[in-house]
Design a protein around this motif. Structure first.
Motif, PDB file in Angstrom:
ATOM      1  N   ILE A  48     -29.344  21.380 -14.275  1.00  0.00           N
ATOM      2  CA  ILE A  48     -28.444  21.372 -13.008  1.00  0.00           C
ATOM      3  C   ILE A  48     -28.923  20.465 -12.007  1.00  0.00           C
ATOM      4  CG2 ILE A  48     -29.719  23.526 -11.633  1.00  0.00           C
ATOM      5  CD1 ILE A  48     -26.891  24.410 -11.050  1.00  0.00           C
ATOM      6  N   SER A  49     -28.216  19.693 -11.290  1.00  0.00           N
ATOM      7  CA  SER A  49     -28.446  18.708 -10.508  1.00  0.00           C
ATOM      8  C   SER A  49     -28.769  19.521  -9.069  1.00  0.00           C
ATOM      9  CB  SER A  49     -27.256  17.822 -10.031  1.00  0.00           C
ATOM     10  OG  SER A  49     -26.220  18.434  -9.508  1.00  0.00           O
ATOM     11  N   VAL A  52     -34.738  18.884  -5.673  1.00  0.00           N
ATOM     12  CA  VAL A  52     -35.365  18.757  -6.960  1.00  0.00           C
ATOM     13  C   VAL A  52     -34.307  19.246  -8.118  1.00  0.00           C
ATOM     14  CG1 VAL A  52     -37.728  18.876  -6.666  1.00  0.00           C
ATOM     15  CG2 VAL A  52     -36.383  20.964  -7.079  1.00  0.00           C
ATOM     16  N   ALA A  53     -34.033  18.466  -9.167  1.00  0.00           N
ATOM     17  CA  ALA A  53     -33.353  18.879 -10.376  1.00  0.00           C
ATOM     18  C   ALA A  53     -33.870  19.975 -11.034  1.00  0.00           C
ATOM     19  CB  ALA A  53     -32.812  17.639 -11.191  1.00  0.00           C
ATOM     20  N   MET A  54     -33.175  20.937 -11.404  1.00  0.00           N
ATOM     21  CA  MET A  54     -33.823  22.108 -12.253  1.00  0.00           C
ATOM     22  C   MET A  54     -33.384  22.296 -13.649  1.00  0.00           C
ATOM     23  SD  MET A  54     -35.912  23.282 -10.087  1.00  0.00           S
ATOM     24  CE  MET A  54     -36.134  24.828 -10.973  1.00  0.00           C
ATOM     25  N   TYR A  69     -38.631  31.515 -22.570  1.00  0.00           N
ATOM     26  CA  TYR A  69     -37.553  30.532 -21.697  1.00  0.00           C
ATOM     27  C   TYR A  69     -38.610  30.022 -20.463  1.00  0.00           C
ATOM     28  CZ  TYR A  69     -33.604  31.634 -24.303  1.00  0.00           C
ATOM     29  OH  TYR A  69     -32.747  31.609 -25.388  1.00  0.00           O
ATOM     30  N   TYR A  70     -38.545  28.618 -20.217  1.00  0.00           N
ATOM     31  CA  TYR A  70     -39.055  28.147 -19.292  1.00  0.00           C
ATOM     32  C   TYR A  70     -38.333  27.546 -18.028  1.00  0.00           C
ATOM     33  CZ  TYR A  70     -43.127  28.610 -22.107  1.00  0.00           C
ATOM     34  OH  TYR A  70     -44.297  28.813 -23.268  1.00  0.00           O
ATOM     35  N   CYS A  71     -38.378  27.586 -16.854  1.00  0.00           N
ATOM     36  CA  CYS A  71     -37.833  26.606 -15.882  1.00  0.00           C
ATOM     37  C   CYS A  71     -38.621  25.506 -15.639  1.00  0.00           C
ATOM     38  CB  CYS A  71     -37.243  27.514 -14.860  1.00  0.00           C
ATOM     39  SG  CYS A  71     -38.578  28.098 -13.439  1.00  0.00           S
ATOM     40  N   ALA A  72     -38.013  24.610 -15.389  1.00  0.00           N
ATOM     41  CA  ALA A  72     -38.827  23.231 -14.929  1.00  0.00           C
ATOM     42  C   ALA A  72     -38.114  22.607 -13.620  1.00  0.00           C
ATOM     43  CB  ALA A  72     -38.713  22.468 -16.078  1.00  0.00           C
ATOM     44  N   ALA A  73     -38.826  21.752 -13.065  1.00  0.00           N
ATOM     45  CA  ALA A  73     -38.139  20.983 -11.883  1.00  0.00           C
ATOM     46  C   ALA A  73     -38.832  19.716 -12.157  1.00  0.00           C
ATOM     47  CB  ALA A  73     -38.786  21.458 -10.708  1.00  0.00           C
ATOM     48  N   LYS A  74     -38.024  18.700 -11.466  1.00  0.00           N
ATOM     49  CA  LYS A  74     -37.988  17.212 -11.571  1.00  0.00           C
ATOM     50  C   LYS A  74     -37.499  16.583 -10.251  1.00  0.00           C
ATOM     51  CE  LYS A  74     -35.946  14.200 -14.132  1.00  0.00           C
ATOM     52  NZ  LYS A  74     -35.355  13.296 -13.095  1.00  0.00           N
TER      53      LYS A  74
END
Length: 123
Positions: A51-52, A32-34, A94-99
Motif C-alpha cells: 500500500i502506498s 513510508v510505503a508498507m 507473515y511479515y510487514c515491511a516499510a520502505k
C-alpha cells in the motif's frame, strides 16, 4: 529508522478469517510505503500485498486477490491485512515491511521488517 511489530496471527480453519496488524514507530509512518510478505517452511519469502504512503494505491499477489485486503490508518501508525477465505496454502509466517518512496512488490526494496506473526490454517 522504523520499528515494526506485527500481531493478529493464529490458527484458523480453512475458509475462516484473520486480521493482521502492524504498528510502526520511529520515522513518520505516513511517509513510508508498507507491504506484507509471507514465508512458508522451506520456501522463499514472497510478496503478498502493498500500500502506498497515502493509502490510495494497493497491490496484491494474484493468489490473494479478492480474499485479502491491505489498509492503513496513518493516525494510528498501523497497517492491516484482512484475510478472508483462508486456505491451507496461506499458512506461513507473515511479515510487514516499510520502505521510503513508492510502493514495491520486491522484497529487496524494503529496508525495515517486523519480527513476523504465524498464520496456521487447518483443512
Amino acid at each position: 529508522q522504523v520499528q515494526l511489530v506485527e500481531s493478529g496471527g493464529g490458527l484458523v480453519q480453512a475458509g475462516g478469517s484473520l486480521r493482521l496488524s502492524c504498528v510502526a514507530s520511529g520515522r513518520t509512518f505516513s511517509s513510508v510505503a508498507m507491504g506484507w510478505f509471507r514465508q512458508a517452511p522451506g520456501k522463499a519469502r514472497e510478496f503478498v500485498a502493498a500500500i502506498s504512503w497515502r493509502g490510495s494505491n494497493t497491490y496484491y499477489v494474484d493468489s490473494v486477490k479478492g480474499r485479502f485486503t491491505i489498509s492503513r490508518d496513518n493516525a494510528k501508525n498501523t497497517v492491516y491485512l484482512q484475510m478472508n477465505s483462508l486456505k491451507p496454502e496461506d499458512m506461513a509466517v507473515y511479515y510487514c515491511a516499510a520502505k521510503s518512496g513508492s510502493s514495491s512488490t520486491a522484497t529487496a526494496d524494503y529496508a525495515y521488517w517486523g519480527q513476523g506473526t504465524q498464520v496456521a490454517v487447518s483443512s
